[in-house]
Design an enzyme around this catalytic site. Structure first.
Site, PDB file in Angstrom:
ATOM      1  N   ASN A  72      74.496  71.386  35.809  1.00 27.73           N
ATOM      2  CA  ASN A  72      74.260  72.272  34.674  1.00 27.73           C
ATOM      3  C   ASN A  72      75.323  72.082  33.591  1.00 27.73           C
ATOM      4  O   ASN A  72      75.051  72.255  32.392  1.00 27.73           O
ATOM      5  CB  ASN A  72      74.254  73.729  35.130  1.00 27.73           C
ATOM      6  CG  ASN A  72      73.126  74.017  36.117  1.00 27.73           C
ATOM      7  OD1 ASN A  72      72.154  73.276  36.186  1.00 27.73           O
ATOM      8  ND2 ASN A  72      73.256  75.088  36.880  1.00 27.73           N
ATOM      9  N   GLU A 173      68.125  68.915  35.365  1.00 30.00           N
ATOM     10  CA  GLU A 173      67.275  70.086  35.638  1.00 30.00           C
ATOM     11  C   GLU A 173      66.723  70.720  34.355  1.00 30.00           C
ATOM     12  O   GLU A 173      66.847  71.931  34.144  1.00 30.00           O
ATOM     13  CB  GLU A 173      68.046  71.121  36.474  1.00 30.00           C
ATOM     14  CG  GLU A 173      68.345  70.617  37.873  1.00 30.00           C
ATOM     15  CD  GLU A 173      68.884  71.677  38.828  1.00 30.00           C
ATOM     16  OE1 GLU A 173      69.250  72.780  38.387  1.00 30.00           O
ATOM     17  OE2 GLU A 173      68.941  71.374  40.033  1.00 30.00           O
ATOM     18  N   GLU A 292      70.510  65.680  44.061  1.00 32.25           N
ATOM     19  CA  GLU A 292      71.216  66.898  44.511  1.00 32.25           C
ATOM     20  C   GLU A 292      70.502  67.405  45.748  1.00 32.25           C
ATOM     21  O   GLU A 292      69.298  67.695  45.693  1.00 32.25           O
ATOM     22  CB  GLU A 292      71.209  67.992  43.435  1.00 32.25           C
ATOM     23  CG  GLU A 292      72.162  67.740  42.302  1.00 32.25           C
ATOM     24  CD  GLU A 292      72.267  68.914  41.336  1.00 32.25           C
ATOM     25  OE1 GLU A 292      72.204  70.081  41.766  1.00 32.25           O
ATOM     26  OE2 GLU A 292      72.399  68.640  40.129  1.00 32.25           O
TER      27      GLU A 292
HETATM   28  O1  AHR Z   1      75.164  71.628  42.309  1.00 28.66           O
HETATM   29  C1  AHR Z   1      75.218  72.902  41.720  1.00 28.66           C
HETATM   30  C2  AHR Z   1      74.129  73.092  40.666  1.00 28.66           C
HETATM   31  O2  AHR Z   1      72.873  73.090  41.277  1.00 28.66           O
HETATM   32  C3  AHR Z   1      74.020  72.018  39.619  1.00 28.66           C
HETATM   33  O3  AHR Z   1      74.873  72.222  38.558  1.00 28.66           O
HETATM   34  C4  AHR Z   1      72.593  72.140  39.164  1.00 28.66           C
HETATM   35  O4  AHR Z   1      72.070  70.921  38.735  1.00 28.66           O
HETATM   36  C5  AHR Z   1      71.876  72.704  40.361  1.00 28.66           C
HETATM   37  O5  AHR Z   1      71.108  73.803  40.029  1.00 28.66           O
END
Ligand code: AHR
Length: 499
Positions: A72, A173, A292
């Site tokens: 984020n 995201e 992720e």
């Molecule tokens: O990894 C933590 C957060 O999870 C990241 O910043 C985001 O991409 C996801 O929602």
């Protein structure tokens, strides 16, 4: 006693494993960078402020690729803030995590750190508040040899050789309303396409990852993938997937079943990619970057109480227990079993923030429970994934029907001299006798059986007891044939030598 019967056939190959599925991720978030990998003044810090003890554990995990700087965070990041003399860099309000960002660590430091840790850097560009112009300048800064404004600036900042960053994420995201600069699929598809075009014009050798859905549960899934690929298919190489699991309701049987959903997510995204390819009369397969994934939930409540605008506050500091290690093991099994399509993956993240490594600021670092399945998969899970057909009884949970008590993946090493089977016994009460037919592999002998298990599934590695959970060698394997006892609720690594 429960029985699981498996068959592995050398001819039944899932696909070659790209070692980059054992990648990880570092975001400017909490104590991941500051107090994690970078802590000038720490007794273990080198002249650049990189913690050598943390690098030692990253090397132990043998992480081949690391994504940076978010997450984020990247959707509000001005990469220019993080280059040049550290004392001149601006301090900013960071709106993804409501922290203070000093920018003492930036792109050049990350490239140097990744080199020292033996990992390839993977950068994300900001498609939240910015777009093609900032992204193409960053590629020029990082990868162009010299003789232009941005490449010469890199040189004058002390980095004569280009960083040569190969893999780039087009934002993060962007389907999520929480994202700075959140977009509809068409809005994202357009900006991602135009950004991809100019980035590849600056450096045609780079590979690009388009943002897929931030979870299978998003209301826009899987139309999001279809729409964004309609715009970007020609210019991108991968589409991303993200998934986190938690045991909020303390229903362990259900928690251990959740990775079944990860497999469904991968297969659905692959189908959408193939459908777009067919519609476009395309030639290339879009590969998947599961950039992720992890367990994330322990820190949700404490995080809601952390005051805003602090430097490196303790955020997302999940302390992982034994059952979390099983879920991580199961997620690794899913990744290996989809090695034909998933070519990159990043456990999120590497240190302090939902991570296998924890540090004390100014103090020691330790391996969390989830460190071990990741380390085993990274060490022994390179080569070709073979299909494992398992016959085992099943159970239903409130979210997932017909969950196999045992899940497994098998990897034939690159030199074809060893086979490693990763297996999780989900049964919370009984051990399981795991037998495996291996006729096509000729003479095999079991060289070791490593087990991670504990009677207390909530036990964790803490500052006071940093080695409470660690792997042990099992002695319950019969020599010559593969018959292993998988303890209740266990992660198992069974290594075989092939004649
Ligand atoms: O990894 C933590 C957060 O999870 C990241 O910043 C985001 O991409 C996801 O929602």
């Amino acid at each position: 006693m429960r029985q699981a019967k498996a068959v592995i056939d050398k001819q039944n190959v899932v696909g070659p494993i790209d070692k980059r599925i054992y990648g990880s991720f570092i975001e400017h978030l909490g104590r991941a960078v500051y107090g994690g990998i970078f802590e000038p003044g720490h007794p273990q810090a080198d002249a650049s402020g990189f913690r050598e003890d943390v690098i030692g554990l990253v090397k132990e995990l043998d992480v081949p690729i690391i994504r940076y700087p978010g997450g984020n965070f990247v959707s509000g990041y001005n990469w220019e803030d993080g280059i040049g003399p550290a004392e001149k860099r601006p301090c900013r309000l960071e709106l993804a995590w409501f922290s203070l960002e000093t920018n003492r660590f930036g792109t050049d430091e990350f490239a140097a750190w990744a080199k020292k840790a033996g990992a390839e850097p993977m950068l994300a560009v900001n498609l939240g508040t910015r777009g093609p112009d900032a992204a193409r300048n960053l590629v020029e800064y990082c990868n162009h040899p010299g003789g232009t404004y941005w490449s010469d600036l890199r040189k004058s900042n002390g980095h004569v050789d280009p960083h040569n960053i190969k893999v780039w994420c087009l934002g993060n995201e962007m389907d999520g309303e929480w994202q700075i600069g959140h977009k509809t699929a068409d809005e994202y598809g357009r900006i991602a396409c135009e950004t991809a075009k100019v980035m590849k014009w600056v450096d045609p050798t780079i590979e690009l990852v388009a943002c897929g859905s931030s979870g299978i549960g998003m209301s826009t899934f899987p139309d999001w993938e279809k729409t964004i690929l309609k715009h970007t298919y020609t210019h991108v190489d991968y589409v991303s997937l993200h998934t986190y699991y938690g045991n909020h309701e303390n229903d362990t049987a259900n928690f251990l079943a959740k990775p079944v959903n990860m497999d469904r997510f991968i297969k659905t995204v692959a189908s959408v990619c193939d459908a777009v390819k067919a519609k476009k009369r395309g030639k290339k397969d879009i590969r998947l970057s599961f950039d992720e994934w992890n367990v994330w939930y322990h820190s949700n409540l404490p995080d809601s109480k952390v005051p805003r605008w602090q430097e490196a506050p303790p955020l997302l500091e999940d302390i992982y227990n034994m059952e979390d290690a099983l879920v991580v093991g199961l997620m690794l099994i899913v990744l290996i079993n989809n090695a034909d399509r998933v070519k990159m993956a990043c456990i999120a993240q590497i240190v302090n923030v939902i991570a296998p490594i924890m540090t004390e600021t100014g103090g020691a670092c330790r391996r969390q429970t989830i460190f071990y399945p990741f380390k085993h998969a990274s060490m022994f899970g390179r080569g070709a994934a073979l299909k494992v057909n398992i016959d085992c009884s099943r159970y239903d949970t409130k979210e997932t029907p017909a969950v196999s008590y045992v899940d497994a993946a098998a990897v034939l090493s690159e030199d074809c001299r060893s086979l490693t089977i990763f297996a999780v016994n989900r049964d919370l009460k009984e051990e399981c006798v795991f037998t495996c037919g291996l006729r096509s592999l000729g003479d095999v002998s079991v060289s070791e059986h490593i087990v991670l298990a504990d009677d207390d599934l909530k036990a964790a590695n803490t500052k006071a007891a940093p080695e409470r959970i660690r792997p042990v060698k099992a002695s319950s394997v019969k020599k010559g044939i593969l018959e292993a006892r998988l303890p209740k609720a266990s992660w198992n690594v069974i290594r075989l030598s092939l004649a």
